[in-house]
Design a protein around this motif. Sequence first.
Motif, PDB file in Angstrom:
ATOM      1  N   GLY A  11      -7.675   0.355   1.057  1.00  0.00           N
ATOM      2  CA  GLY A  11      -8.122   1.706   1.385  1.00  0.00           C
ATOM      3  C   GLY A  11      -9.586   1.901   1.049  1.00  0.00           C
ATOM      4  N   ALA A  38      -5.450  10.646   1.751  1.00  0.00           N
ATOM      5  CA  ALA A  38      -6.605   9.959   2.340  1.00  0.00           C
ATOM      6  C   ALA A  38      -7.860  10.807   2.131  1.00  0.00           C
ATOM      7  N   SER A 129      -1.320  12.181  -6.800  1.00  0.00           N
ATOM      8  CA  SER A 129      -0.596  13.411  -7.223  1.00  0.00           C
ATOM      9  C   SER A 129      -0.563  14.476  -6.123  1.00  0.00           C
ATOM     10  N   GLY A 133       4.582  10.544  -2.140  1.00  0.00           N
ATOM     11  CA  GLY A 133       5.791   9.732  -2.335  1.00  0.00           C
ATOM     12  C   GLY A 133       7.060  10.580  -2.242  1.00  0.00           C
ATOM     13  N   THR A 234       1.245   2.876  -1.375  1.00  0.00           N
ATOM     14  CA  THR A 234       1.567   4.230  -0.958  1.00  0.00           C
ATOM     15  C   THR A 234       2.928   4.173  -0.244  1.00  0.00           C
ATOM     16  N   GLU A 270      -3.366   1.862  -9.889  1.00  0.00           N
ATOM     17  CA  GLU A 270      -2.926   0.665 -10.623  1.00  0.00           C
ATOM     18  C   GLU A 270      -2.564  -0.465  -9.659  1.00  0.00           C
TER      19      GLU A 270
HETATM   20  P1  IMP Z   1      -0.010   7.987  -3.271  1.00  0.00           P
HETATM   21  O1  IMP Z   1      -0.332   7.655  -1.861  1.00  0.00           O
HETATM   22  O2  IMP Z   1      -0.641   9.260  -3.739  1.00  0.00           O
HETATM   23  O3  IMP Z   1       1.470   7.941  -3.549  1.00  0.00           O
HETATM   24  O4  IMP Z   1      -0.651   6.846  -4.199  1.00  0.00           O
HETATM   25  C1  IMP Z   1      -0.152   5.519  -4.214  1.00  0.00           C
HETATM   26  C2  IMP Z   1      -1.287   4.508  -4.392  1.00  0.00           C
HETATM   27  O5  IMP Z   1      -2.105   4.493  -3.228  1.00  0.00           O
HETATM   28  C3  IMP Z   1      -2.221   4.817  -5.555  1.00  0.00           C
HETATM   29  O6  IMP Z   1      -2.682   3.583  -6.098  1.00  0.00           O
HETATM   30  C4  IMP Z   1      -3.386   5.531  -4.898  1.00  0.00           C
HETATM   31  O7  IMP Z   1      -4.584   5.409  -5.630  1.00  0.00           O
HETATM   32  C5  IMP Z   1      -3.471   4.760  -3.585  1.00  0.00           C
HETATM   33  N1  IMP Z   1      -4.041   5.548  -2.506  1.00  0.00           N
HETATM   34  C6  IMP Z   1      -3.452   6.547  -1.809  1.00  0.00           C
HETATM   35  N2  IMP Z   1      -4.275   7.019  -0.852  1.00  0.00           N
HETATM   36  C7  IMP Z   1      -5.401   6.291  -0.935  1.00  0.00           C
HETATM   37  C8  IMP Z   1      -6.621   6.270  -0.168  1.00  0.00           C
HETATM   38  O8  IMP Z   1      -6.818   7.021   0.791  1.00  0.00           O
HETATM   39  N3  IMP Z   1      -7.544   5.362  -0.560  1.00  0.00           N
HETATM   40  C9  IMP Z   1      -7.338   4.487  -1.566  1.00  0.00           C
HETATM   41  N4  IMP Z   1      -6.224   4.458  -2.300  1.00  0.00           N
HETATM   42  C10 IMP Z   1      -5.258   5.354  -1.977  1.00  0.00           C
END
Ligand code: IMP
Length: 434
Positions: A11, A38, A129, A133, A234, A270
């Motif tokens: 990402g 994003a 956050s 998920g 993600t 992480e």
């Molecule tokens: P979630 O998408 O908020 O559940 O996060 C899950 C993982 O994906 C975490 O390590 C986030 O830092 C990473 N992540 C989610 N969206 C992005 C993005 O747009 N860019 C980079 N990392 C992301």
Amino acid sequence: MNLAVLGAQWGDEGKGKIVDLLTPRFDIVARYQGGHNAGHTVYVNGTKFVLRLIPSGILHPGVTCLIGNGVVVDPQALFAEVDELAKNGIDVDGRLFVSDKAHLILPYHRDLDLLAEARRGERKIGTTSRGIGPAYEDKIARRGIRVGDLADPKGLAQSVRDNVSARNRLVHDTTMDWQSVLSQVVEISKRLTPMVRDVSLFLSEAFTSGKSVLFEGAQGTLLDIDHGTYPFVTSSNASVGGVCTGLGIGPRLIGGVMGVVKAYATRVGEGPMPTELHDDMGQRLRDGGNEYGAVTGRPRRCGWYDAVAVRYAARINGLDVLAITKMDVLDGLDEIRICTGYRCGDRTLTEFPSDVGQLAACVPVYESMPGWSEPTKGVRRFADLPTNARRYLARLEEVSGVPAALVSTGSDRNDTILRDDVIAARLPGFKLAI
Ligand code: IMP
């Protein structure tokens, strides 16, 4: 001809700029997965726009933007973004549509995201956050609330009640009132309803009338729920498979696939990242590339280009071309490294391992290249790049197994090199010249 533009690392590869740049060549830009986790940053004439949910194509007046069924939509985040765009003179009326099958992120999802992270303790994922998920969990568990459900007040009340009760059984420090959530949802529906469409049908009609579509990915292949570094991923398919399931189209309609990569590597959150640098060089990349999360402001982990990971992303997505971004961040370095393999115990791996424990135990095998002292920043012709920068790019293409159609040398739209020869060879039929 339709093109998918997606992340081939973890990402934050700079997809926002690339999508914005290529948008004038397409009639429609469609997001197929993810949510407001994003953060697509685009600079237009010095003004910075951070788009979280709305496709980056929205900055171009004549272009229609679609949010597909594979996306999870937080309506408050969507409206905040619409309002922000309006403040900057960009009107989305009649050109931003949301799938009736997209699932909603509601206030309880955010609570559940925080709770899940707290319970994971040491094994936390480092999510954004945003409730991403838990919203996808509800979708898979078949209890989610879809945009189209807003049209059925009775069913909606029942679902909100059930889901808020489930939240209250898990989160003990506060109690959420389902009726107040329901009134919020009813308010939301008034504003959202005019944007709702059957996106799959919309696209099918668009294709029939000869329109072209850019499919915009969010996050990156190594954060993909199936093919990423599970469980540190993600909850959606950021890789090319997500285009079909997240928009309701057949695979033959994806005419080409462009993988966006940085000229080095970053990760936020992480999970293993073999080339991560904990030293001054890591900090140099972080400062030079302004590597702080567009959504959460978290410092990104920085390291050298990982060709094992990009080769893997090339395989998963069938990449036709790369777009290499942030070349200018490497300006002025004496030495640049590229990871071409992983040392794992007494074996050298050249394929990206499926097991996250094995990946965590891997040590990168590097080759070294000389840097360049003349700036690449703002260079717009391949021939004008310093010789060592061209050599570096050639080596990245070689070790990644995919040629670069585009090189970005600065945050502005125009600080970009487009390579017509690569486009003609790998994406025949695409007219991408700016
Ligand atoms: P979630 O998408 O908020 O559940 O996060 C899950 C993982 O994906 C975490 O390590 C986030 O830092 C990473 N992540 C989610 N969206 C992005 C993005 O747009 N860019 C980079 N990392 C992301």
